[in-house]
Write an enzyme that holds these catalytic residues in place. Structure first.
Site, PDB file in Angstrom:
ATOM      1  N   ASP A  81       8.580  -4.390  54.002  1.00 11.78           N
ATOM      2  CA  ASP A  81       7.932  -3.940  52.539  1.00 11.78           C
ATOM      3  C   ASP A  81       7.959  -2.419  52.351  1.00 11.78           C
ATOM      4  OD1 ASP A  81       7.316  -6.789  52.892  1.00 11.78           O
ATOM      5  OD2 ASP A  81       5.217  -6.229  52.394  1.00 11.78           O
ATOM      6  N   ASP A 127       3.233 -17.169  45.251  1.00  7.62           N
ATOM      7  CA  ASP A 127       2.132 -16.587  46.014  1.00  7.62           C
ATOM      8  C   ASP A 127       0.618 -17.103  45.515  1.00  7.62           C
ATOM      9  OD1 ASP A 127       4.207 -14.999  47.092  1.00  7.62           O
ATOM     10  OD2 ASP A 127       4.296 -13.687  45.387  1.00  7.62           O
TER      11      ASP A 127
END
Lengths: 200, 241
Positions: free
Chosen positions: B11, B132
């Site tokens: 990330d 998510d």
């Protein structure tokens, strides 16, 4: 019909596989060695620069079989870096396969890469032209473009900073600087027309 | 034995390797590791896959980790890229630059027309729907906003439109190294399509559990990045790779 998609670690093949399946072609990935048995035509894709491309083709043992396929006039569709590979040499010392005479200079445009939709003017009388008379748009991402020595091989042109050859062809060899696999309905029609006119 | 594909995650926050805890940007942990070193570490361990997320892009709505993506592709990694893909043009660029798949969350949830355009132009293979989940609901915009939806019905609708791959993140566990919640993943394993799992995975035992539930892919973040890595990439069995 069966299409062999050359995999020489120069980008993603998923979109090409998906498009091939949508136009009823059996797609096989050609990673090394001889041309897969039963192949009717070849896609030579690729992203990035010419510098390492030919080396990588040799390293995987793909260069010689690809050269034989070219000599046997098995239809080859080059896409993006793939069409640049048809030519002799690039600007930063990279070289191509030398099937067509000419260079691969950097685009003379204020901003590169040339990225997004742009139109292609197909040259009347060339094999794909009548299907694309309306100058449709295709999706481009590139910083270099092909500069053929022989203007006869130019089948389509696009404007971005300069006028450049966006579709080239000679016999069973056809190349597009844009990405038909990312160009929606027109991209699909481009490959279908190639299959009908050049492969079949 | 059922197998699972491990997708190590890198990330990026403002171009730096980072991890969030439960999606909270304020508590981001930034690593000294350069992206290229992280990519090389994957290759050194024989794991040629990368789940590349632009956290800044997820929040702002514009994926901007182009040079990292190009670097990873040049090195020979298979890349799925996510974080801020909200236009077909951005998705096209990522695929053109060599991403194998693009992970799209917010855009799919907020615009059915966008979802249909992606399917029509790129096909279901090239797109991974990101769902998510926190308290059973889907979160969007880098997890800063609640979606309207119950997460299961959201995925069922996307599946009905034609999507086939989903990456589910269990936000409650994400970035925590707390291990997985088996019941959560059992429920997702019963959903249609091919489910990838992320959030809290910390050990090879977690991977085995997920594989046995029939989860196809696992996105592993902190557990491979931390120095004292709980999941030693080199130890993963062939089947998991």
């Amino acid at each position: 019909m069966q299409v062999a998609i050359v995999d020489y670690a120069m980008g993603n093949l998923g979109s090409l596989q998906a498009l091939a399946a949508r136009i009823a072609q059996t797609a096989v990935i050609w990673r090394q060695g001889e041309l897969p048995h039963g192949t009717d035509w070849i896609i030579l894709p690729g992203v990035g620069s010419l510098v390492n491309a030919v080396t990588e083709l040799h390293r995987r043992g793909l260069a010689n079989p690809l050269e034989r396929a070219y000599r046997d006039q098995i239809p080859i569709l080059g896409i993006c870096l793939g069409v640049q590979l048809f030519f002799e040499s690039g600007e930063e010392g990279g070289h191509g396969l030398g099937w067509l005479r000419g260079q691969v200079p950097k685009l003379a445009a204020p901003k590169t890469p040339h990225m997004g939709w742009n139109t292609v003017a197909f040259r009347p009388g060339t094999p794909l032209a009548d299907q694309f008379a309306s100058e449709p748009a295709f999706y481009f991402v590139h910083s270099y473009s092909v500069l053929p020595a022989d203007p006869e091989v130019i089948w389509g042109e696009t404007e971005y900073g300069q006028r450049f050859a966006s579709v080239v062809g000679q016999g069973a060899l056809v190349g597009a600087q844009f990405h038909p696999e990312l160009s929606g309905a027109q991209g699909r029609r481009f490959i279908e027309t190639f299959v009908r006119r050049v492969v079949a | 034995m059922r197998t699972i594909e491990v997708w190590p995650a890198v990330d990026l926050l403002d171009g730096q390797v980072a991890r969030l805890h439960q999606g909270d940007y304020a508590t981001a942990h930034r690593y000294r590791l350069q992206p290229i070193d992280a990519f090389n570490r994957l290759l050194d361990h024989g794991v040629p896959r990368l789940h590349l997320v632009d956290l800044s892009g997820a929040e702002s709505g514009t994926f901007d980790a182009w040079s990292a993506l190009a670097q990873a592709v040049r090195l020979g990694l298979r890349v799925e890229a996510g974080g801020g893909f909200r236009t077909p043009e951005a998705v096209a660029r990522a695929l053109a630059e060599g991403a194998q798949r693009v992970v799209v969350g917010t855009g799919l949830i907020e615009s059915p027309a966008f979802a249909d355009t992606l399917l029509e132009r790129f096909g279901a293979d090239a797109i991974v729907a990101a769902v998510d989940v926190q308290d059973g609901r889907a979160k969007v915009r880098g997890w800063t906003t609640d979606g309207e939806d119950d997460a299961f019905s959201l995925w069922e609708r996307l599946y009905a439109r034609g999507f086939r791959r989903v990456n589910v993140t269990d936000i409650q566990q994400d970035g925590s190294l707390a291990g997985i919640r088996e019941a959560f993943w059992r429920a997702w394993s019963r959903q249609p399509g091919e489910c990838g799992a992320g959030g809290g995975i910390r050990s090879p035992a977690d991977l085995t559990t997920l594989a046995e539930l029939g989860i196809a892919r696992a996105v592993v973040g902190k557990a491979w990045l931390e120095e004292e890595g709980w999941i030693d990439l080199a130890s993963l069995s062939e089947e998991e790779l």
